[in-house]
Design a protein around this motif. Structure first.
Motif, short mmCIF file in Angstrom:
data_model
loop_
_atom_site.label_atom_id
_atom_site.label_comp_id
_atom_site.label_asym_id
_atom_site.label_seq_id
_atom_site.Cartn_x
_atom_site.Cartn_y
_atom_site.Cartn_z
N GLN A 61 11.54 11.59 -1.42
CA GLN A 61 10.40 12.02 -2.23
C GLN A 61 9.04 11.59 -1.68
N VAL A 62 8.96 10.36 -1.18
CA VAL A 62 7.66 9.87 -0.71
C VAL A 62 7.70 9.34 0.72
N GLY A 63 8.89 9.24 1.31
CA GLY A 63 8.99 8.77 2.69
C GLY A 63 8.96 7.25 2.78
N THR A 64 8.97 6.75 4.04
CA THR A 64 9.06 5.29 4.21
C THR A 64 7.78 4.72 4.82
N LYS A 65 6.67 5.45 4.65
CA LYS A 65 5.39 4.87 5.04
C LYS A 65 4.89 4.01 3.90
N VAL A 66 4.41 2.81 4.24
CA VAL A 66 3.86 1.93 3.22
C VAL A 66 2.35 2.05 3.27
N TYR A 67 1.72 2.30 2.13
CA TYR A 67 0.26 2.37 2.10
C TYR A 67 -0.32 1.06 1.60
N PHE A 68 -1.39 0.63 2.29
CA PHE A 68 -2.08 -0.60 1.92
C PHE A 68 -3.26 -0.31 1.01
N ARG A 69 -3.40 -1.10 -0.02
CA ARG A 69 -4.64 -1.13 -0.80
C ARG A 69 -5.11 -2.58 -0.74
N GLY A 70 -6.20 -2.83 -0.05
CA GLY A 70 -6.71 -4.20 0.03
C GLY A 70 -7.34 -4.57 -1.30
N ILE A 71 -6.87 -5.67 -1.89
CA ILE A 71 -7.40 -5.98 -3.22
C ILE A 71 -8.48 -7.06 -3.16
N ILE A 72 -9.58 -6.76 -3.81
CA ILE A 72 -10.71 -7.69 -3.90
C ILE A 72 -10.80 -8.16 -5.35
N GLU A 73 -10.60 -9.45 -5.55
CA GLU A 73 -10.66 -10.01 -6.91
C GLU A 73 -12.10 -10.40 -7.21
N LEU A 74 -12.82 -9.39 -7.63
CA LEU A 74 -14.27 -9.46 -7.80
C LEU A 74 -14.74 -10.58 -8.72
N SER A 75 -14.04 -10.81 -9.81
CA SER A 75 -14.46 -11.84 -10.77
C SER A 75 -13.31 -12.22 -11.69
N ASN A 76 -13.27 -13.52 -12.06
CA ASN A 76 -12.24 -13.96 -13.01
C ASN A 76 -12.82 -14.15 -14.41
#
Ligand code: 5AD
Ligand code: SF4
Ligand code: FES
Length: 347
Positions: free
Chosen positions: A34-49
């Motif tokens: 259904q979606v293949g075996t490519k992994v997509y990256f989303r770099g996460i920025i934790e802007l504020s706590n």
């Protein structure tokens, strides 16, 4: 086809080692097709706590005083976004505690415009900023964001009520998800597994909820108790292995039932086992969100305990993740947004 509830409960209740291996394998086959075996990256920025809410399970809840509150400088956010773009990441996620004041809303709009311009519009931006008004969501959409993550946490309104103070509204959370869909955002939600009082039937209902709301992406993970929260007493007796297993089972069951959506292998899995995120990929997930927040902020952004990579900077993490992904024979989809086929099909 709407998934069958009894079958969902059956999958979610499996426990033998062989049976589970079988389930993960089946989910992996569905993922490949259904979606293949490519992994997509989303770099996460934790802007504020900084968070105005007080969820009983969360380490950065408003009333936790054992926490240095921060909000990143604009220039720091832009530097990290630019770094991600230069690393050929297809997209980033801006995540923070919930707040709806004007200053914050316009800060996010400014950041979006600047990120779009510094990357020639190439970097996709996902927001994970909680419940917001329709007006705000429209503003951020026109400033360039195109995906939004907001977990429902549990689709059982009664259970939701037990895990949140009285002024936190399940109805408003649901309404935010529906508004996002109506405005054309690519919309992600998710739940936690192993919440106190949650049964396999609740998780089956969660999956039917994802189906009925026509969700494009999922981010789900085990609940991990944090000592400085009202659920802190659950730290003693917390079973990491069981929690990991429950998280993997939910990923696999969602992949089998919902097929062509994006599913994240979340950091909470790695908190429970050093190879937890690889296990998530092998159980059907296809998205990884490397943390690209400057290390000086990481210790202050602990929603749960045992969060990995508190001392590893963005480039250490990415090389580590590259090796991990190669180790299971998958490939990283650099330079691509990696929108879910489910979303593209709906469009
Ligand atoms: N354990 C696991 N996940 C948690 N989250 C918050 N607190 C915890 C915890 N103790 C998750 C919630 C929230 C997301 C940002 O983090 O699902 O939506
Ligand atoms: Fe705030 Fe989200 Fe934590 Fe709730 S789960 S306290 S909204 S950061
Ligand atoms: Fe962060 Fe390995 S994933 S150092």
């Amino acid at each position: 086809m709407r998934p069958n509830k009894a079958e969902l409960i059956e999958m979610l209740s499996l426990s033998g080692k062989d049976e589970l291996e079988e389930l993960y394998k089946r989910a992996y086959e569905v993922k490949k097709a259904q979606v293949g075996t490519k992994v997509y990256f989303r770099g996460i920025i934790e802007l504020s706590n900084i968070c105005t809410k007080n969820c009983y399970y969360c380490g950065i809840r408003r009333d936790n005083a054992n926490n240095n509150r921060y909000i990143m400088q604009k220039s720091e956010v832009l530097e990290e976004a630019e770094w991600a773009w230069k690393q050929n990441y297809g997209s980033i996620v801006l995540q923070a505690g919930e707040r709806e004041d004007r200053w914050f809303i316009s800060l996010v709009a400014d950041l979006l415009e600047e990120i779009k311009s510094l990357s020639n519009g190439e970097l996709g931006v996902t927001l994970s900023l909680g419940e917001q008004s329709e007006e705000t969501l429209k503003l951020w959409q026109s400033a360039g964001a195109h995906r939004y993550l907001i977990r429902i946490e549990t689709s059982n309104a009664e259970l939701y009520r037990q895990l949140h103070p009285a002024d936190h509204s399940f109805a408003r959370r649901l309404e935010t998800i529906r508004t996002l869909k109506r405005l054309g955002w690519q919309t992600g939600t998710g739940v936690m597994t192993g919440l106190p009082g949650q049964r396999a039937e609740d998780l089956a209902e969660d999956i039917l909820f994802f189906y009925d709301e026509d969700i494009d992406m999922l981010g789900m993970g085990p609940f991990i108790p944090h000592k400085d929260t009202p659920l802190g007493h659950l730290v003693d007796g917390f079973d990491q292995e069981k929690a990991l297993e429950a998280g993997l089972k939910l990923i696999a069951t969602c992949r089998i039932a919902l097929k062509d959506i994006n599913i994240a292998s979340t950091t909470a899995l790695q908190a429970l086992n050093p190879t937890g995120r690889e296990m998530g990929l092998l159980a059907g997930a296809n998205i990884i969100m490397p943390n690209i927040t400057d290390v000086k902020y990481r210790a202050s952004y602990q929603l749960y305990e045992g969060k990995p990579c508190l001392d590893e900077n963005a480039s250490q993490c990415v090389h580590c993740l590259e090796r991990r992904i190669e180790s299971i024979g998958e490939e990283i989809g650099y330079k691509q947004w990696g929108d879910s086929p489910h979303y593209l099909g709906r469009k």
